[in-house]
Write an enzyme that holds these catalytic residues in place. Structure first.
Site, mmCIF file in Angstrom:
data_model
loop_
_atom_site.group_PDB
_atom_site.id
_atom_site.type_symbol
_atom_site.label_atom_id
_atom_site.label_comp_id
_atom_site.label_asym_id
_atom_site.label_seq_id
_atom_site.Cartn_x
_atom_site.Cartn_y
_atom_site.Cartn_z
ATOM 1 N N SER A 138 0.862 -1.183 0.000
ATOM 2 C CA SER A 138 0.000 0.000 0.000
ATOM 3 C C SER A 138 0.891 1.223 0.000
ATOM 4 C CB SER A 138 -0.885 0.014 1.258
ATOM 5 O OG SER A 138 -1.532 1.262 1.420
ATOM 6 N N TYR A 151 -1.647 0.523 10.663
ATOM 7 C CA TYR A 151 -1.614 0.087 9.266
ATOM 8 C C TYR A 151 -0.329 0.557 8.602
ATOM 9 C CZ TYR A 151 -3.406 -1.015 4.585
ATOM 10 O OH TYR A 151 -3.580 -1.538 3.319
#
Length: 258
Positions: A138, A151
């Site tokens: 990501s 995250y």
């Protein structure tokens, strides 16, 4: 048509399901892996892919997956797509349990699968084939943003894992590729992150012109794998034009300046 076999984790929905479908369209043998057997059954019916239900946080499930792959044609291409985000709270207020879940699936799940399948992949390279390991990370693994704490940390760690793996496999015909998506509008990612709050999940994409789709990332993954065997894309970042960074997204109609 190709004889190469692909394993795709996190295949029950979103990017994983789209990646399975695109590889199948191109004639690859594909094994889709995910926890939800019902979703995998639907995927198999829709695409003709083989499927295997496994929880990648379970050592026993990953061992069973490795044995299944070894006994059913091996693997030349591994797409580590399983992952996810939980919560958007500050570091001070976020849940340690959420952080543990994010590390277990994004980082340790990727490590488990790579460790389990590498011996089988090496059997393919011994026969003269090039193997490819793809990690779907990501942009959260490249740029920190407020509320991203757990995250960000998990995806930075997953990215580091892939960078180290590339060094460790130097000299072997095994490519290590990172695909780092930006804003992708899928049916489940934000919904899971916000604990099933549909309104909050929908607000993430509200007024954003043309966020990426799961199919866009599938195209990037397949493109990277289908390049000549001596070509390696170390890191490929894919964002919608409207997204300059995780924390800067244009909303409303994009304007042309003259």
């Amino acid at each position: 048509m190709t004889s190469q076999r692909v394993v795709v984790t996190g295949a029950s929905s979103g990017i994983g399901a789209a990646t399975v479908a695109l590889f199948r369209e191109k004639g690859y043998e594909v094994l889709g892996v995910a926890r939800r057997a019902d979703k995998l059954t639907e995927l198999a019916k829709r695409t003709g892919a083989d499927v295997f239900a496994a929880d990648l946080t379970s050592e026993d499930d990953v061992a069973a997956l490795a044995e299944y792959v070894r006994s059913n044609g091996g693997v030349q291409i591994l797409i580590n797509n399983a992952g996810g985000a939980f919560g958007l709270a500050s570091i001070e207020e976020s849940s340690v349990e959420d952080w543990q879940k994010m590390f277990d699936i994004n980082v340790l799940g990727t490590k488990r699968v790579i460790s389990a399948l590498l011996p089988t992949m090496r059997r393919s390279t011994a026969a003269g084939e090039t193997a490819s390991i793809v990690g779907v990370t990501s942009i959260a693994g490249h740029t920190a943003y407020e509320g991203g704490g757990g995250y960000n940390a998990a995806k930075f760690a997953e990215r580091a894992l892939l960078d180290v793996l590339r060094l460790e496999l130097s000299g072997e015909p095994i490519r290590v590729i990172e695909i780092a998506p930006g804003m992708v509008h899928t049916e489940e990612f934000s919904l899971v992150r916000f604990g099933g709050d549909q309104a909050r999940a929908d607000a993430v994409y509200a007024e954003v012109p043309n966020p990426l789709s799961a199919e866009d990332i599938a195209e990037a993954i397949v493109h990277a794998v289908e390049l000549p065997g001596h070509v390696n894309i170390d890191h490929l970042t894919v964002k919608p034009v409207a997204q300059a960074a995780p924390h800067k997204v244009a909303k409303g109609e994009l304007k042309m300046k003259r």
